[in-house]
Design a protein around this motif. Sequence first.
Motif, short mmCIF file in Angstrom:
data_model
loop_
_atom_site.label_atom_id
_atom_site.label_comp_id
_atom_site.label_asym_id
_atom_site.label_seq_id
_atom_site.Cartn_x
_atom_site.Cartn_y
_atom_site.Cartn_z
N UNK A 1 0.94 -1.15 -0.01
CA UNK A 1 0.07 0.07 -0.03
C UNK A 1 0.69 1.15 0.12
N UNK A 2 2.01 1.18 0.81
CA UNK A 2 2.77 2.50 0.75
C UNK A 2 3.55 2.47 -0.66
N UNK A 3 3.71 1.59 -1.34
CA UNK A 3 4.56 1.53 -2.77
C UNK A 3 3.46 2.07 -3.40
N UNK A 4 2.18 1.87 -3.58
CA UNK A 4 1.00 2.54 -4.32
C UNK A 4 0.98 4.08 -4.10
N UNK A 5 1.16 4.60 -2.70
CA UNK A 5 1.20 5.88 -2.47
C UNK A 5 2.45 6.50 -3.21
N UNK A 6 3.50 5.89 -3.01
CA UNK A 6 4.60 6.10 -3.73
C UNK A 6 4.81 6.64 -4.93
N UNK B 1 -0.74 -6.36 -3.03
CA UNK B 1 -2.11 -6.00 -1.68
C UNK B 1 -3.29 -7.13 -1.77
N UNK B 2 -3.72 -7.46 -3.00
CA UNK B 2 -4.94 -8.25 -3.45
C UNK B 2 -4.71 -9.52 -2.95
N UNK B 3 -3.83 -10.11 -3.51
CA UNK B 3 -3.93 -11.81 -3.44
C UNK B 3 -3.80 -12.05 -1.78
N UNK B 4 -2.95 -11.82 -0.88
CA UNK B 4 -3.05 -12.38 0.19
C UNK B 4 -4.43 -11.88 1.13
N UNK B 5 -4.91 -10.66 0.93
CA UNK B 5 -6.07 -9.98 1.41
C UNK B 5 -7.15 -11.02 1.11
N UNK C 1 4.39 0.54 -10.93
CA UNK C 1 4.61 0.46 -9.63
C UNK C 1 3.27 0.12 -8.98
N UNK C 2 2.50 1.27 -9.27
CA UNK C 2 0.92 1.20 -8.60
C UNK C 2 0.36 0.02 -9.02
N UNK C 3 0.41 -0.68 -10.17
CA UNK C 3 -0.22 -1.82 -10.40
C UNK C 3 0.22 -2.95 -9.91
N UNK C 4 1.55 -3.01 -9.81
CA UNK C 4 2.41 -4.38 -9.33
C UNK C 4 1.96 -4.40 -7.81
N UNK D 1 -3.65 10.26 -4.00
CA UNK D 1 -3.22 8.79 -3.61
C UNK D 1 -2.20 8.60 -2.44
N UNK D 2 -1.19 9.56 -2.42
CA UNK D 2 -0.31 9.45 -1.62
C UNK D 2 -0.69 9.24 0.03
N UNK D 3 -1.36 10.54 0.19
CA UNK D 3 -2.12 10.37 1.60
C UNK D 3 -3.29 9.47 2.20
N UNK D 4 -3.94 9.03 1.08
CA UNK D 4 -4.61 8.10 1.27
C UNK D 4 -4.24 6.53 1.44
N UNK D 5 -3.01 6.20 0.76
CA UNK D 5 -2.24 5.10 0.94
C UNK D 5 -1.51 5.23 2.13
N UNK D 6 -0.88 6.46 2.74
CA UNK D 6 -0.50 6.30 3.92
C UNK D 6 -1.02 6.11 5.00
#
Length: 425
Positions: free
Chosen positions: A293-298, A345-349, A337-340, A401-406
Amino acid sequence: MLALLTQRRFAPLFWTQFLAAFNDNFLKNSLIFLIMAKLSAGEAQTRITLAGGLFILPFFLLSGLGGEMADRYDKAKVAQRLKLSELAASALSVVGFIEQSIPLLFLALVLFGVVSSLFGPIKYGILPDHLLKAELPAGNALIEGATFIAILFGTLAGGLAARNSGDPAPFAVGMTAISLACYGASLLIPPTGEAAPDLVIEANIFRSTGRLLGDLWADSNLWRAGVMVSLFWMFGIIALSLLPPMVKMQMGGDEMAVSLMLALFAVSVGFGSALGAFFCRDGIKLASAPFATLAIGLGGADLAFTLHGMTPAVATKSLGEFFDASAAWRIAFDLSLIAAAGGVLAVPSFSAAQAWAPASSRARVIAAINVLNSAFMVAGTVVFSMLQAAGLSLAGASALLAPICLASAIWMFRYGPQDPPRDPA
């Protein structure tokens, strides 16, 4: 993991989902390109975001009904009837494309959303019927991979079909052939039996939806896993809604440039899903989710930094000219980066949610999570659409996206669900 693709307990479901996702995106991207060809830039951005929201809306309204149907009846039989009914939606989309009618194509998109919303609890609820817990991450990764690789091909096909206002013949042949193949694949899905044969289906979709969400809320592990899955879908639909106007209207790319960027996004989600399954090779573990999730925000923050101050470019004549700009490569990296990270995030969840769900109500649990997914996606698309209509730039939307992901990652670190137990020896 790939061995599942050779086994009947999994392969027909894989191909059914692949072909259905192809048609969904073939139609949606053909519609997007027609919108961009016929409308002004500002109006097109709002309509594109609206298209994504309209496709998702049935998931909010009908997932509860789909979950009850999947638990009450044999999941394979329900899937087959849904894919048969999808042929009618395909026919309507063909008429809409021939007539170049945006309203008809919007209606066809909603009908595809209806079928997909009813199919959603089946495609994820059926996996634990045929797979062990240890196989769920691999099964989910393959289903996610099927979905996003289908997005790749559907996106490319949609760009080709709608290029220069579109030749209706390739669209009509492609849509019809894939719909028939999807129905044929569904006929090979093995039966599951009835998980809850005494279940009375609630005719009031709002009451059933509320009850399912209440049951999900009552189990903290299921609720928190559902929120994590929903965050993935919200981030994904926001990124996908921003991508076409970003590439075509901000950077000057043509339909093939948009298609290539969307395809790159799809492949990256597939790669991230496989990576998520790899992290869970010894059991379903959720430790990677907050870091993803942090990587998505980055990625969103760097995307905003790249777009800030960029003046809209003139239309390019070729992909080579489009990628001559260094910003195109940087934006491609950020989107990847956002997609990967989303796949990680999705698979283990989702695997954790499937493992925690009781067998007799598993499809309803998946349905409740689908409702939660759609609520997050609809809220995200509505808010971003309103902000865009009020003048928010593409850079500003990416920066959000950054603050939401953080905030989401901090919540996962503090309140994330427990890892589910492994299969008994």
